[in-house]
Write a protein that holds these residues in place. Structure first.
Motif, short mmCIF file in Angstrom:
data_model
loop_
_atom_site.label_atom_id
_atom_site.label_comp_id
_atom_site.label_asym_id
_atom_site.label_seq_id
_atom_site.Cartn_x
_atom_site.Cartn_y
_atom_site.Cartn_z
N LYS A 34 0.84 -1.21 0.00
CA LYS A 34 0.00 0.00 0.00
C LYS A 34 0.87 1.25 0.00
O LYS A 34 0.58 2.23 -0.69
N GLY A 35 1.94 1.24 0.78
CA GLY A 35 2.84 2.38 0.82
C GLY A 35 3.52 2.61 -0.51
O GLY A 35 3.67 3.74 -0.96
N ARG A 36 3.95 1.54 -1.14
CA ARG A 36 4.58 1.67 -2.45
C ARG A 36 3.59 2.22 -3.47
O ARG A 36 3.92 3.10 -4.27
N ALA A 37 2.37 1.72 -3.45
CA ALA A 37 1.35 2.20 -4.39
C ALA A 37 1.08 3.68 -4.17
O ALA A 37 0.87 4.43 -5.12
N LEU A 38 1.12 4.10 -2.92
CA LEU A 38 0.85 5.50 -2.61
C LEU A 38 1.94 6.42 -3.17
O LEU A 38 1.65 7.51 -3.68
N LEU A 39 3.20 5.99 -3.09
CA LEU A 39 4.30 6.86 -3.47
C LEU A 39 4.83 6.63 -4.89
O LEU A 39 5.28 7.58 -5.53
#
Length: 69
Positions: A34-39
């Motif tokens: 989720k963090g990777r998708a966000l950034l």
């Protein structure tokens, strides 16, 4: 370089720590995704949008600390 059989099963302390952490908290992988998708995971930009961004970019001086002449 081929390691002997004695060293082929070696796992560092860091690797063991990460494995134990993921066993305790299996949701860590989902949170990382989720963090990777966000950034990082962004939809592709259209050619018109790319052109607009290039045209609106401010030119940088050759030497940034020089006073403007």
């Amino acid at each position: 370089m081929k390691l002997s059989k004695q060293h082929s099963m070696y796992e560092s302390d860091h690797t063991l720590f990460i494995k134990a952490l993921k066993e305790k908290n299996p949701q860590i992988d989902e949170g990382q995704q989720k963090g990777r998708a966000l950034l990082w995971d962004r939809p592709p930009i259209s050619l018109d949008e790319q052109q607009r961004q290039l045209e609106s970019a401010v030119k940088q001086q050759a030497y940034v600390y020089q006073n403007k002449l």
